[in-house]
Structures are given as structure tokens and as C-alpha cells.
Write a protein that holds these residues in place. Structure first.
Motif, mmCIF file in Angstrom:
data_model
loop_
_atom_site.group_PDB
_atom_site.id
_atom_site.type_symbol
_atom_site.label_atom_id
_atom_site.label_comp_id
_atom_site.label_asym_id
_atom_site.label_seq_id
_atom_site.Cartn_x
_atom_site.Cartn_y
_atom_site.Cartn_z
ATOM 1 N N ALA A 62 -4.638 4.904 7.425
ATOM 2 C CA ALA A 62 -3.437 5.686 7.714
ATOM 3 C C ALA A 62 -2.530 5.770 6.482
ATOM 4 O O ALA A 62 -1.966 6.824 6.196
ATOM 5 C CB ALA A 62 -2.673 5.084 8.888
ATOM 6 N N LEU A 63 -2.405 4.682 5.757
ATOM 7 C CA LEU A 63 -1.578 4.682 4.546
ATOM 8 C C LEU A 63 -2.146 5.640 3.501
ATOM 9 O O LEU A 63 -1.406 6.383 2.860
ATOM 10 C CB LEU A 63 -1.492 3.266 3.958
ATOM 11 C CG LEU A 63 -0.716 2.244 4.776
ATOM 12 C CD1 LEU A 63 -0.916 0.845 4.206
ATOM 13 C CD2 LEU A 63 0.752 2.603 4.814
ATOM 14 N N VAL A 64 -3.464 5.634 3.342
ATOM 15 C CA VAL A 64 -4.119 6.514 2.372
ATOM 16 C C VAL A 64 -3.961 7.974 2.796
ATOM 17 O O VAL A 64 -3.691 8.850 1.965
ATOM 18 C CB VAL A 64 -5.611 6.125 2.212
ATOM 19 C CG1 VAL A 64 -6.389 7.186 1.473
ATOM 20 C CG2 VAL A 64 -5.721 4.780 1.509
ATOM 21 N N ALA A 65 -4.105 8.233 4.083
ATOM 22 C CA ALA A 65 -3.966 9.603 4.584
ATOM 23 C C ALA A 65 -2.549 10.137 4.372
ATOM 24 O O ALA A 65 -2.355 11.331 4.139
ATOM 25 C CB ALA A 65 -4.331 9.667 6.062
ATOM 26 N N ALA A 66 -1.570 9.254 4.423
ATOM 27 C CA ALA A 66 -0.171 9.666 4.308
ATOM 28 C C ALA A 66 0.320 9.758 2.867
ATOM 29 O O ALA A 66 1.371 10.348 2.614
ATOM 30 C CB ALA A 66 0.718 8.689 5.081
ATOM 31 N N ASP A 67 -0.432 9.186 1.922
ATOM 32 C CA ASP A 67 0.067 9.108 0.550
ATOM 33 C C ASP A 67 -1.040 9.471 -0.440
ATOM 34 O O ASP A 67 -1.862 8.624 -0.791
ATOM 35 C CB ASP A 67 0.582 7.700 0.279
ATOM 36 C CG ASP A 67 1.255 7.549 -1.067
ATOM 37 O OD1 ASP A 67 1.130 8.439 -1.931
ATOM 38 O OD2 ASP A 67 1.919 6.512 -1.272
ATOM 39 N N PRO A 68 -1.067 10.705 -0.925
ATOM 40 C CA PRO A 68 -2.109 11.123 -1.867
ATOM 41 C C PRO A 68 -2.144 10.282 -3.147
ATOM 42 O O PRO A 68 -3.211 10.050 -3.712
ATOM 43 C CB PRO A 68 -1.762 12.576 -2.183
ATOM 44 C CG PRO A 68 -0.922 13.032 -1.048
ATOM 45 C CD PRO A 68 -0.196 11.815 -0.560
ATOM 46 N N ALA A 69 -0.990 9.819 -3.600
ATOM 47 C CA ALA A 69 -0.958 8.990 -4.803
ATOM 48 C C ALA A 69 -1.665 7.655 -4.555
ATOM 49 O O ALA A 69 -2.396 7.166 -5.415
ATOM 50 C CB ALA A 69 0.480 8.752 -5.252
ATOM 51 N N LEU A 70 -1.455 7.083 -3.385
ATOM 52 C CA LEU A 70 -2.143 5.845 -3.026
ATOM 53 C C LEU A 70 -3.647 6.090 -2.940
ATOM 54 O O LEU A 70 -4.442 5.286 -3.420
ATOM 55 C CB LEU A 70 -1.629 5.285 -1.701
ATOM 56 C CG LEU A 70 -2.350 4.048 -1.169
ATOM 57 C CD1 LEU A 70 -2.235 2.879 -2.147
ATOM 58 C CD2 LEU A 70 -1.816 3.662 0.200
ATOM 59 N N ALA A 71 -4.042 7.212 -2.370
ATOM 60 C CA ALA A 71 -5.462 7.541 -2.253
ATOM 61 C C ALA A 71 -6.106 7.640 -3.631
ATOM 62 O O ALA A 71 -7.197 7.106 -3.857
ATOM 63 C CB ALA A 71 -5.637 8.852 -1.486
#
Length: 67
Positions: free
Chosen positions: A48-57
């Protein structure tokens, strides 16, 4: 869910043989699953965190590919 691809590894590291690519593909799944487990231990939902934050992905794909 895998957080990096064989192509990510090739871009960050070097071209791989077909055998290395097959092994890398399997290892990326193991690494990604391990990250999910560790995130759940910390009370986080990593997908969920990755889906919400492209920079984190993007950062996570680089880190996993370099593992």
C-alpha cells in the motif's frame, strides 16, 4: 508482488546470462516477500505504501535490484 525486475538489476549492475536472469527472477520474489514480512512486523503495509508513493516505489526498486 516483486519490487524490482530483472531489467532493473541489469540496468543497475550488468547484463546477465539467461541462467542468471532466471535465478535473479526467483530471488527478486524472495527478497520482495521478505520485505513484506519485515514491514508487517513493523505494522506497515508495504504494498500500500509503494502504491501510494511513486518515489518510494522507485527507491525500493533500486534497493532491491542492488541486493
Amino acid at each position: 508482488m516483486s519490487y524490482a525486475t530483472v531489467e532493473d538489476m541489469t540496468a543497475l549492475w550488468r547484463p546477465m546470462t539467461a541462467a542468471e536472469q532466471a535465478r535473479a527472477f526467483s530471488l527478486l520474489d524472495v527478497i520482495s516477500a521478505s520485505l513484506d514480512v519485515e514491514a508487517r512486523k513493523a505494522g506497515k503495509d508495504l504494498p500500500a505504501l509503494v502504491a501510494a508513493d511513486p518515489a518510494l516505489a522507485s527507491w525500493l526498486a533500486d534497493e532491491v535490484a542492488e541486493s
